[in-house]
Write an enzyme that holds these catalytic residues in place. Structure first.
Site, PDB file in Angstrom:
ATOM      1  N   GLU A  95       0.848  -1.187   0.000  1.00 50.07           N
ATOM      2  CA  GLU A  95       0.000   0.000   0.000  1.00 50.07           C
ATOM      3  C   GLU A  95       0.880   1.231   0.000  1.00 50.07           C
ATOM      4  O   GLU A  95       1.902   1.260   0.693  1.00 50.07           O
ATOM      5  CB  GLU A  95      -0.906   0.002   1.236  1.00 50.07           C
ATOM      6  CG  GLU A  95      -2.224  -0.622   0.906  1.00 50.07           C
ATOM      7  CD  GLU A  95      -3.062  -0.948   2.106  1.00 50.07           C
ATOM      8  OE1 GLU A  95      -2.651  -0.636   3.235  1.00 50.07           O
ATOM      9  OE2 GLU A  95      -4.138  -1.508   1.905  1.00 50.07           O
ATOM     10  N   TYR A 107       7.663   1.572  -7.798  1.00 50.79           N
ATOM     11  CA  TYR A 107       6.919   0.311  -7.838  1.00 50.79           C
ATOM     12  C   TYR A 107       6.450  -0.014  -9.263  1.00 50.79           C
ATOM     13  O   TYR A 107       6.521  -1.159  -9.692  1.00 50.79           O
ATOM     14  CB  TYR A 107       5.722   0.373  -6.888  1.00 50.79           C
ATOM     15  CG  TYR A 107       6.117   0.525  -5.430  1.00 50.79           C
ATOM     16  CD1 TYR A 107       7.133  -0.235  -4.887  1.00 50.79           C
ATOM     17  CD2 TYR A 107       5.456   1.422  -4.599  1.00 50.79           C
ATOM     18  CE1 TYR A 107       7.501  -0.095  -3.552  1.00 50.79           C
ATOM     19  CE2 TYR A 107       5.813   1.562  -3.261  1.00 50.79           C
ATOM     20  CZ  TYR A 107       6.837   0.806  -2.752  1.00 50.79           C
ATOM     21  OH  TYR A 107       7.196   0.944  -1.437  1.00 50.79           O
TER      22      TYR A 107
HETATM   23  C1  LIG Z   1      10.626   5.739  -2.457  1.00 46.88           C
HETATM   24  C2  LIG Z   1      12.069   5.431  -2.078  1.00 46.88           C
HETATM   25  C3  LIG Z   1      12.136   4.139  -1.269  1.00 46.88           C
HETATM   26  C4  LIG Z   1      12.893   5.253  -3.398  1.00 46.88           C
HETATM   27  O1  LIG Z   1      14.220   4.876  -3.043  1.00 46.88           O
HETATM   28  P1  LIG Z   1      15.428   5.051  -4.065  1.00 46.88           P
HETATM   29  O2  LIG Z   1      16.565   4.208  -3.576  1.00 46.88           O
HETATM   30  O3  LIG Z   1      15.693   6.487  -4.279  1.00 46.88           O
HETATM   31  O4  LIG Z   1      14.820   4.440  -5.404  1.00 46.88           O
HETATM   32  P2  LIG Z   1      15.650   3.975  -6.677  1.00 46.88           P
HETATM   33  O5  LIG Z   1      16.930   4.735  -6.774  1.00 46.88           O
HETATM   34  O6  LIG Z   1      15.744   2.485  -6.665  1.00 46.88           O
HETATM   35  O7  LIG Z   1      14.683   4.445  -7.859  1.00 46.88           O
HETATM   36  C5  LIG Z   1      14.275   3.583  -8.887  1.00 46.88           C
HETATM   37  C6  LIG Z   1      13.331   4.320  -9.818  1.00 46.88           C
HETATM   38  O8  LIG Z   1      12.167   4.754  -9.114  1.00 46.88           O
HETATM   39  C7  LIG Z   1      11.740   6.029  -9.619  1.00 46.88           C
HETATM   40  N1  LIG Z   1      11.966   7.074  -8.610  1.00 46.88           N
HETATM   41  C8  LIG Z   1      12.570   6.957  -7.409  1.00 46.88           C
HETATM   42  N2  LIG Z   1      12.572   8.143  -6.766  1.00 46.88           N
HETATM   43  C9  LIG Z   1      11.966   9.030  -7.583  1.00 46.88           C
HETATM   44  C10 LIG Z   1      11.677  10.408  -7.494  1.00 46.88           C
HETATM   45  N3  LIG Z   1      12.031  11.134  -6.408  1.00 46.88           N
HETATM   46  N4  LIG Z   1      11.019  11.005  -8.501  1.00 46.88           N
HETATM   47  C11 LIG Z   1      10.665  10.296  -9.606  1.00 46.88           C
HETATM   48  N5  LIG Z   1      10.938   8.966  -9.773  1.00 46.88           N
HETATM   49  C12 LIG Z   1      11.569   8.344  -8.772  1.00 46.88           C
HETATM   50  C13 LIG Z   1      12.633   6.300 -10.833  1.00 46.88           C
HETATM   51  O9  LIG Z   1      12.044   5.656 -11.950  1.00 46.88           O
HETATM   52  C14 LIG Z   1      13.906   5.582 -10.411  1.00 46.88           C
HETATM   53  O10 LIG Z   1      14.747   5.255 -11.481  1.00 46.88           O
HETATM   54  P3  LIG Z   1      15.816   6.364 -12.010  1.00 46.88           P
HETATM   55  O11 LIG Z   1      16.546   6.909 -10.811  1.00 46.88           O
HETATM   56  O12 LIG Z   1      16.687   5.574 -12.935  1.00 46.88           O
HETATM   57  O13 LIG Z   1      14.983   7.419 -12.702  1.00 46.88           O
HETATM   58  C15 LIG Z   1      12.718   6.623  -1.284  1.00 46.88           C
HETATM   59  O14 LIG Z   1      12.454   7.817  -1.979  1.00 46.88           O
HETATM   60  C16 LIG Z   1      12.199   6.739   0.147  1.00 46.88           C
HETATM   61  O15 LIG Z   1      12.727   6.086   1.057  1.00 46.88           O
HETATM   62  N6  LIG Z   1      11.176   7.594   0.360  1.00 46.88           N
HETATM   63  C17 LIG Z   1      10.613   7.818   1.721  1.00 46.88           C
HETATM   64  C18 LIG Z   1       9.995   6.565   2.290  1.00 46.88           C
HETATM   65  C19 LIG Z   1       8.906   6.028   1.378  1.00 46.88           C
HETATM   66  O16 LIG Z   1       8.113   6.762   0.796  1.00 46.88           O
HETATM   67  N7  LIG Z   1       8.856   4.682   1.282  1.00 46.88           N
HETATM   68  C20 LIG Z   1       7.864   3.990   0.477  1.00 46.88           C
HETATM   69  C21 LIG Z   1       6.603   3.884   1.256  1.00 46.88           C
HETATM   70  S1  LIG Z   1       5.362   2.963   0.360  1.00 46.88           S
END
Ligand SMILES: CC(C)(COP(=O)(O)OP(=O)(O)OC[C@H]1O[C@@H](n2cnc3c(N)ncnc32)[C@H](O)[C@@H]1OP(=O)(O)O)[C@@H](O)C(=O)NCCC(=O)NCCS
Length: 151
Positions: A95, A107
């Site tokens: 979710e 996702y």
């Molecule tokens: C969401 C979260 C886990 C992503 O972690 P991350 O390590 O930065 O993600 P990744 O580097 O693996 O990103 C993979 C892809 O996801 C998408 N993505 C990730 N962050 C993004 C952003 N800020 N804006 C747009 N696309 C994004 C992109 O497609 C990205 O690929 P790219 O960097 O080649 O464009 C991180 O931002 C986070 O911890 N956020 C706060 C906690 C949270 O919201 N957790 C999820 C709750 S459901």
């Protein structure tokens, strides 16, 4: 390096850096005591997954702000899918807040599709309500094993 962990203090420390409402170490310890619950951690991120029979749910996933956009969440999620699949899991759910665009982008990129919406499910710290999206992915059959249930 991504590795399985049962370190509730480490998970709570990472969670606190990723979310505005942190979960305590006791909460993580209680979660991990549930049969079928497992966690993976890297230096800058973590994921917690609950497995029930052939279904699984991502309970929490976070990467610390300074380490974002380096593929760490993608690696954590892929590793969790692999671990769950090895135990016979065929579906993974989660979710996510409909306003959490980075997470939704992550996702969807990893193959999750929207299958439902819970109206006004989350309350933000400033009292706003927002919907939860339920996302789901079918795990490729080639990954699915038949080991003994986790936990
Ligand atoms: C969401 C979260 C886990 C992503 O972690 P991350 O390590 O930065 O993600 P990744 O580097 O693996 O990103 C993979 C892809 O996801 C998408 N993505 C990730 N962050 C993004 C952003 N800020 N804006 C747009 N696309 C994004 C992109 O497609 C990205 O690929 P790219 O960097 O080649 O464009 C991180 O931002 C986070 O911890 N956020 C706060 C906690 C949270 O919201 N957790 C999820 C709750 S459901």
């Amino acid at each position: 390096m991504i590795a399985p962990t049962s370190d509730a203090v480490l998970l709570a420390r990472l969670h606190a850096q990723c979310f505005s409402e942190p979960w305590s170490a006791d909460s993580f310890a209680a979660l991990l005591a549930n049969p079928g619950c497992f966690a993976l951690a890297a230096e800058d991120g973590f994921i917690v997954v609950q497995v029930v029979l052939d279904q699984s749910e991502v309970l929490s996933l976070g990467v610390t702000p300074a380490a974002r956009r380096r593929g760490i969440a993608s690696e954590l999620l892929s590793a969790a899918i692999k671990q769950a699949a090895e135990c016979g899991v065929i579906t993974m759910f989660l979710e996510v807040d409909c306003s959490n665009f980075p997470a939704i982008a992550l996702y969807k990129r990893l193959g999750f599709a929207e299958m439902g919406r819970r109206k006004a499910y989350y309350t933000t710290p400033d009292g706003q309500r927002s919907d939860a999206l339920t996302l789901c992915t079918e795990i490729p059959a080639r990954l699915v094993g038949n080991c003994v249930q986790l936990g």
